[in-house]
Structures are given as C-alpha cells and as structure tokens.
Design a protein around this motif. Sequence first.
Motif, PDB file in Angstrom:
ATOM      1  N   VAL A 213       0.912  -1.288   0.030  1.00  0.00           N
ATOM      2  CA  VAL A 213      -0.122  -0.013   0.276  1.00  0.00           C
ATOM      3  C   VAL A 213       1.243   1.279  -0.425  1.00  0.00           C
ATOM      4  O   VAL A 213       2.707   1.349   0.376  1.00  0.00           O
ATOM      5  CB  VAL A 213      -1.115  -0.019   1.551  1.00  0.00           C
ATOM      6  N   ASN A 214       0.718   1.912  -0.804  1.00  0.00           N
ATOM      7  CA  ASN A 214       1.629   3.464  -1.656  1.00  0.00           C
ATOM      8  C   ASN A 214       1.573   4.174  -0.411  1.00  0.00           C
ATOM      9  O   ASN A 214       3.419   4.804   0.694  1.00  0.00           O
ATOM     10  CB  ASN A 214       1.126   4.479  -2.585  1.00  0.00           C
ATOM     11  N   GLU A 215       0.854   4.281   0.689  1.00  0.00           N
ATOM     12  CA  GLU A 215       1.209   5.097   1.752  1.00  0.00           C
ATOM     13  C   GLU A 215       1.836   4.606   3.365  1.00  0.00           C
ATOM     14  O   GLU A 215       2.273   5.001   4.247  1.00  0.00           O
ATOM     15  CB  GLU A 215      -0.250   5.756   3.393  1.00  0.00           C
ATOM     16  N   ILE A 216       2.329   3.162   3.562  1.00  0.00           N
ATOM     17  CA  ILE A 216       3.064   2.335   3.992  1.00  0.00           C
ATOM     18  C   ILE A 216       4.133   3.380   3.833  1.00  0.00           C
ATOM     19  O   ILE A 216       4.842   2.556   2.541  1.00  0.00           O
ATOM     20  CB  ILE A 216       2.469   1.031   4.464  1.00  0.00           C
ATOM     21  N   ASP A 217       5.022   3.163   4.702  1.00  0.00           N
ATOM     22  CA  ASP A 217       6.815   3.437   4.507  1.00  0.00           C
ATOM     23  C   ASP A 217       7.308   2.969   4.450  1.00  0.00           C
ATOM     24  O   ASP A 217       8.735   2.516   4.557  1.00  0.00           O
ATOM     25  CB  ASP A 217       6.917   5.294   5.706  1.00  0.00           C
ATOM     26  N   PHE A 218       7.288   1.723   5.339  1.00  0.00           N
ATOM     27  CA  PHE A 218       8.125   1.004   6.030  1.00  0.00           C
ATOM     28  C   PHE A 218       7.634  -0.428   6.645  1.00  0.00           C
ATOM     29  O   PHE A 218       6.403  -0.237   6.598  1.00  0.00           O
ATOM     30  CB  PHE A 218       9.222   1.024   6.911  1.00  0.00           C
ATOM     31  N   ALA A 219       8.625  -1.760   6.467  1.00  0.00           N
ATOM     32  CA  ALA A 219       7.678  -2.958   6.479  1.00  0.00           C
ATOM     33  C   ALA A 219       8.345  -3.539   8.241  1.00  0.00           C
ATOM     34  O   ALA A 219       9.103  -2.380   8.488  1.00  0.00           O
ATOM     35  CB  ALA A 219       8.287  -3.541   5.774  1.00  0.00           C
ATOM     36  N   THR A 220       7.419  -3.859   8.669  1.00  0.00           N
ATOM     37  CA  THR A 220       7.259  -5.097   9.881  1.00  0.00           C
ATOM     38  C   THR A 220       7.171  -6.739  10.548  1.00  0.00           C
ATOM     39  O   THR A 220       6.444  -6.600  10.021  1.00  0.00           O
ATOM     40  CB  THR A 220       7.202  -4.438  11.545  1.00  0.00           C
ATOM     41  N   ILE A 221       8.416  -6.716  11.670  1.00  0.00           N
ATOM     42  CA  ILE A 221       7.986  -8.439  11.264  1.00  0.00           C
ATOM     43  C   ILE A 221       8.490  -8.358  13.418  1.00  0.00           C
ATOM     44  O   ILE A 221       9.093  -7.319  13.593  1.00  0.00           O
ATOM     45  CB  ILE A 221       8.994  -9.315  10.612  1.00  0.00           C
ATOM     46  N   HIS A 222       7.953  -9.381  13.655  1.00  0.00           N
ATOM     47  CA  HIS A 222       7.552  -9.375  14.658  1.00  0.00           C
ATOM     48  C   HIS A 222       8.268 -11.266  14.776  1.00  0.00           C
ATOM     49  O   HIS A 222       8.002 -12.336  14.125  1.00  0.00           O
ATOM     50  CB  HIS A 222       5.880  -9.573  16.103  1.00  0.00           C
ATOM     51  N   ALA A 223       8.570 -12.525  16.003  1.00  0.00           N
ATOM     52  CA  ALA A 223       9.025 -13.899  15.652  1.00  0.00           C
ATOM     53  C   ALA A 223       8.687 -13.913  17.198  1.00  0.00           C
ATOM     54  O   ALA A 223       9.216 -13.098  17.996  1.00  0.00           O
ATOM     55  CB  ALA A 223      10.236 -14.210  15.272  1.00  0.00           C
ATOM     56  N   TYR A 224       8.548 -14.388  17.758  1.00  0.00           N
ATOM     57  CA  TYR A 224       8.911 -15.854  18.524  1.00  0.00           C
ATOM     58  C   TYR A 224       8.090 -16.828  19.166  1.00  0.00           C
ATOM     59  O   TYR A 224       7.222 -17.472  19.029  1.00  0.00           O
ATOM     60  CB  TYR A 224       7.245 -15.270  19.729  1.00  0.00           C
ATOM     61  N   PRO A 225       9.428 -17.630  18.132  1.00  0.00           N
ATOM     62  CA  PRO A 225       8.920 -19.136  18.214  1.00  0.00           C
ATOM     63  C   PRO A 225       8.885 -19.434  19.086  1.00  0.00           C
ATOM     64  O   PRO A 225       8.771 -20.701  18.765  1.00  0.00           O
ATOM     65  CB  PRO A 225      10.823 -19.164  17.445  1.00  0.00           C
ATOM     66  N   ASP A 226       9.684 -19.636  19.869  1.00  0.00           N
ATOM     67  CA  ASP A 226       9.647 -19.530  21.517  1.00  0.00           C
ATOM     68  C   ASP A 226       7.425 -20.108  21.484  1.00  0.00           C
ATOM     69  O   ASP A 226       7.612 -21.219  22.061  1.00  0.00           O
ATOM     70  CB  ASP A 226       9.825 -19.478  22.574  1.00  0.00           C
ATOM     71  N   ASN A 227       6.708 -19.190  21.113  1.00  0.00           N
ATOM     72  CA  ASN A 227       5.717 -19.772  21.391  1.00  0.00           C
ATOM     73  C   ASN A 227       5.311 -20.129  19.964  1.00  0.00           C
ATOM     74  O   ASN A 227       4.086 -21.247  20.452  1.00  0.00           O
ATOM     75  CB  ASN A 227       4.738 -18.311  20.900  1.00  0.00           C
ATOM     76  N   TRP A 228       5.494 -19.200  19.002  1.00  0.00           N
ATOM     77  CA  TRP A 228       4.836 -20.078  17.331  1.00  0.00           C
ATOM     78  C   TRP A 228       5.458 -21.370  17.154  1.00  0.00           C
ATOM     79  O   TRP A 228       4.608 -22.326  17.016  1.00  0.00           O
ATOM     80  CB  TRP A 228       5.846 -19.428  16.595  1.00  0.00           C
ATOM     81  N   LEU A 229       6.617 -22.267  17.434  1.00  0.00           N
ATOM     82  CA  LEU A 229       7.259 -23.534  17.642  1.00  0.00           C
ATOM     83  C   LEU A 229       7.049 -23.797  18.664  1.00  0.00           C
ATOM     84  O   LEU A 229       8.161 -24.242  18.925  1.00  0.00           O
ATOM     85  CB  LEU A 229       8.442 -23.104  16.978  1.00  0.00           C
ATOM     86  N   THR A 230       6.633 -24.039  19.933  1.00  0.00           N
ATOM     87  CA  THR A 230       6.145 -25.151  21.157  1.00  0.00           C
ATOM     88  C   THR A 230       6.475 -26.500  20.810  1.00  0.00           C
ATOM     89  O   THR A 230       6.085 -26.734  20.079  1.00  0.00           O
ATOM     90  CB  THR A 230       4.724 -24.786  21.686  1.00  0.00           C
ATOM     91  N   GLY A 231       7.395 -26.568  21.721  1.00  0.00           N
ATOM     92  CA  GLY A 231       8.125 -28.182  21.901  1.00  0.00           C
ATOM     93  C   GLY A 231       9.444 -28.074  21.149  1.00  0.00           C
ATOM     94  O   GLY A 231      10.285 -29.494  20.654  1.00  0.00           O
ATOM     95  N   GLN A 232       9.790 -27.120  19.802  1.00  0.00           N
ATOM     96  CA  GLN A 232      10.683 -27.410  19.222  1.00  0.00           C
ATOM     97  C   GLN A 232      12.353 -26.869  19.907  1.00  0.00           C
ATOM     98  O   GLN A 232      12.185 -25.793  20.747  1.00  0.00           O
ATOM     99  CB  GLN A 232      10.987 -26.363  18.124  1.00  0.00           C
ATOM    100  N   ASN A 233      13.204 -26.945  19.946  1.00  0.00           N
ATOM    101  CA  ASN A 233      14.315 -27.034  19.891  1.00  0.00           C
ATOM    102  C   ASN A 233      14.881 -25.682  20.326  1.00  0.00           C
ATOM    103  O   ASN A 233      14.369 -24.849  18.911  1.00  0.00           O
ATOM    104  CB  ASN A 233      15.218 -28.143  20.585  1.00  0.00           C
ATOM    105  N   ASP A 234      15.803 -24.930  20.813  1.00  0.00           N
ATOM    106  CA  ASP A 234      16.377 -23.709  20.566  1.00  0.00           C
ATOM    107  C   ASP A 234      17.226 -23.895  19.331  1.00  0.00           C
ATOM    108  O   ASP A 234      17.339 -22.692  17.916  1.00  0.00           O
ATOM    109  CB  ASP A 234      17.573 -23.480  21.779  1.00  0.00           C
ATOM    110  N   THR A 235      17.540 -25.006  18.082  1.00  0.00           N
ATOM    111  CA  THR A 235      18.230 -25.282  17.418  1.00  0.00           C
ATOM    112  C   THR A 235      16.924 -24.555  15.994  1.00  0.00           C
ATOM    113  O   THR A 235      17.373 -23.571  15.535  1.00  0.00           O
ATOM    114  CB  THR A 235      18.906 -26.320  17.251  1.00  0.00           C
ATOM    115  N   VAL A 236      15.692 -25.318  15.950  1.00  0.00           N
ATOM    116  CA  VAL A 236      15.308 -25.280  15.671  1.00  0.00           C
ATOM    117  C   VAL A 236      14.521 -24.135  15.584  1.00  0.00           C
ATOM    118  O   VAL A 236      14.023 -23.128  14.102  1.00  0.00           O
ATOM    119  CB  VAL A 236      13.859 -26.530  15.613  1.00  0.00           C
ATOM    120  N   GLN A 237      13.983 -23.661  16.502  1.00  0.00           N
ATOM    121  CA  GLN A 237      13.092 -22.319  16.369  1.00  0.00           C
ATOM    122  C   GLN A 237      14.629 -21.287  16.289  1.00  0.00           C
ATOM    123  O   GLN A 237      14.330 -20.002  15.339  1.00  0.00           O
ATOM    124  CB  GLN A 237      13.355 -21.837  18.328  1.00  0.00           C
TER     125      GLN A 237
END
Length: 352
Positions: A213-237
């Motif tokens: 969208v033209n009026e959007i000046d920059f993109a953003t991301i968030h990340a919570y692999p400990d929440n999104w990939l519950t049960g996966q180890n630190d290496t996978v996250q």
Amino acid sequence: MNVASNPNERYKVSNVFREASAAGLTICRTWAFSDGGNQSLQISPGIYNENVFQALDFVIGEAKKNGVRLILSLVNNYKDFGGRPQYVEWANSSGVQVNNDDDFYTNPVIKGYYKNHVKSVLTRINTITKIAYKDEPTIMAWELINEPRCQVDYSGKTINAWVEEMAPYVKSIDKKHLLEVGLEGFYGDSIPDRKQYNPGFQVGSDFISNNLVNEIDFATIHAYPDNWLTGQNDTVQMAFMQRWMTSHLEDSRTILKKPLVFTEFGKSKNDPGYDISSRDSFMNSVYSSIYGLAQNGGTFAGGLVWQLLDEGMDSYNDGYEIVLTQSSSTSNVISQQSSKMIALEHNLGIKH
C-alpha cells in the motif's frame, strides 16, 4: 502511558527512557491506545480521559528529553487494553448489528470509531511540549494496529482493504511522520510460494500486499519462535528465525522496496530451561543476524526487543520483560548491538 497516569509512578517511565538511552537505544515502540473503562485513554467512542492523555503527553516529553524517538501504535488486535474487541463491543452496545470481532475491519460504524481515534491522537496538542502530535519530531512513526489478525479471512484481503482505507486517512492528517501497519510478517495468498516461511499457519495478514500500500513507509516483522514453534528445541527455533529474517529482508528489498524493522522479538522466562544466559545468547544471535543482513543489504533498519520495564512494573510482566538495572549481561548485549548499528549507520552514510 498507563503507568504515567499515576503521577506518583511517573519516575518509572523516566527511568526506562534514561536507562534505554544509556544503553544506546534510540527507538521505543509503545501504545497510543487504551480502550474501554474510566481508567482508559478512550473511555467510549470519542470520549477521552484527559488525565490519561496527559500521561501520554508525559511519555512523549520524557522520550524527547532522552533523545529517544517513538513508534506509536493506534489500536490493539487483542482484548488487552480494549483493542479490536472493545471497538466491536461499543458498536454492538449502540445497536449496530455485528457478527464477530473481525467486523472491526469492515463495519462502517466501527471504522468511523477508529478514524475518530486516529484524528484525536494525531491532532492532540501536548500539554507539556505544546506541540501537536502530528508535528512532534520525537514521534518517528505511527502504527495502524498492533499485530492485525483476521479469522474469517486468512488470505489477507480483508485486512488489506482496511489498510488501503486507513493508511491514506492517517496521511491526510499527518504527512510528516512515517507509517507502518504493525504486521508480524505472516505471508498470505498474494504470493503463495512465500507461505512456506510461515510457522505452519496463517493469521489473515499478508506481508507482501499489506506493505505494498503506497502510504505504508516501512515493513515490520515480529517473531516468537518459542510460542509459534512450541516444543521445538533452540536449534530449530533459531533456524526458523534466520529464515524469517532472510525471507522478509529479501522481499522488502526486491518486492516492496521499503526498509524493514524487526519491531518485536524476545525469549520468555516461562520457556523450559530458561536462564538469563540463554536469553542473552538468543538475543546475541538475533542481533548478529540483523547486523549481518543490514551490513550486506542496507534495507534492515534495526530490531526492537520486547519489552523493557522498570523495577516495580511487575503487573506488566509477560515473561518477556527485561529490567536493565537487574541484568547487566543483557544490558551489555543491547549496548554492544546499539554501538554496532550506530557505527554501521555512519559507515553507510544513512541520514535520518
């Protein structure tokens, strides 16, 4: 803002900004919303608590004193601090026919409530600085909504139509400040191949189309692999984090042609086997990736850890809290990254 609404607690806000500035941090993302109830910023549609608004004035003033610039979010996706569900409840209580919380994006009455809030915040005259928010250089950017999600349409099209309406509206009031959506980074249906980088699910946003969208000046991301990939180890996250950052940087550079900011990440104290050294290691890894990608691509503008608090702000603890005065090692990790990014900024000749 909520803390600052109690004059006896305002020193905590001052402490956070002072400690963050001392650690080399230059950007803070916080809320310009609190909806529903007498102790909120917006008590009901268009009705504001002046005491809480003055608390937001104070937050901006303290950021200004400490050389910290702000990204201010205008509404929450979640029920915390009212958010999208409160807007829908307001409409329902006034007799408007609503089906679910996703009507926030499509119902004309609810969209009117939101636009009114945007106008009220952006045209607010700060009682401390005497400057309108829309003219305040301490504010770096506005955020349309924290982590927009839509259960009735996972494609991203419903949220995209809302962004296409609201982004121009914000810019019609304030052309001086940057604007971002508030996205976590989930891919939608616009480029199906990119969905392979999602953590196994969609949430109704579309990183590509929403940010185009033209009026959007920059993109953003968030990340919570400990929440999104519950049960996966630190290496996978951590491998997921690397792919998440790399794919979004590539898209920001080649498709969006806009900067990318990592506006939320962290490691929870509630994770199995958590200790401060594991959090420091995680943050170091993320920071190193951000630095490396920024160094090579120039489009990665930085990262904001979630969340910095002062001592005695325990009611805001969510597992991700960091109190710099209680963790010298984490403070050092943040300071070192700040120094590296500032040096890189100078080396690349980036101007604000």
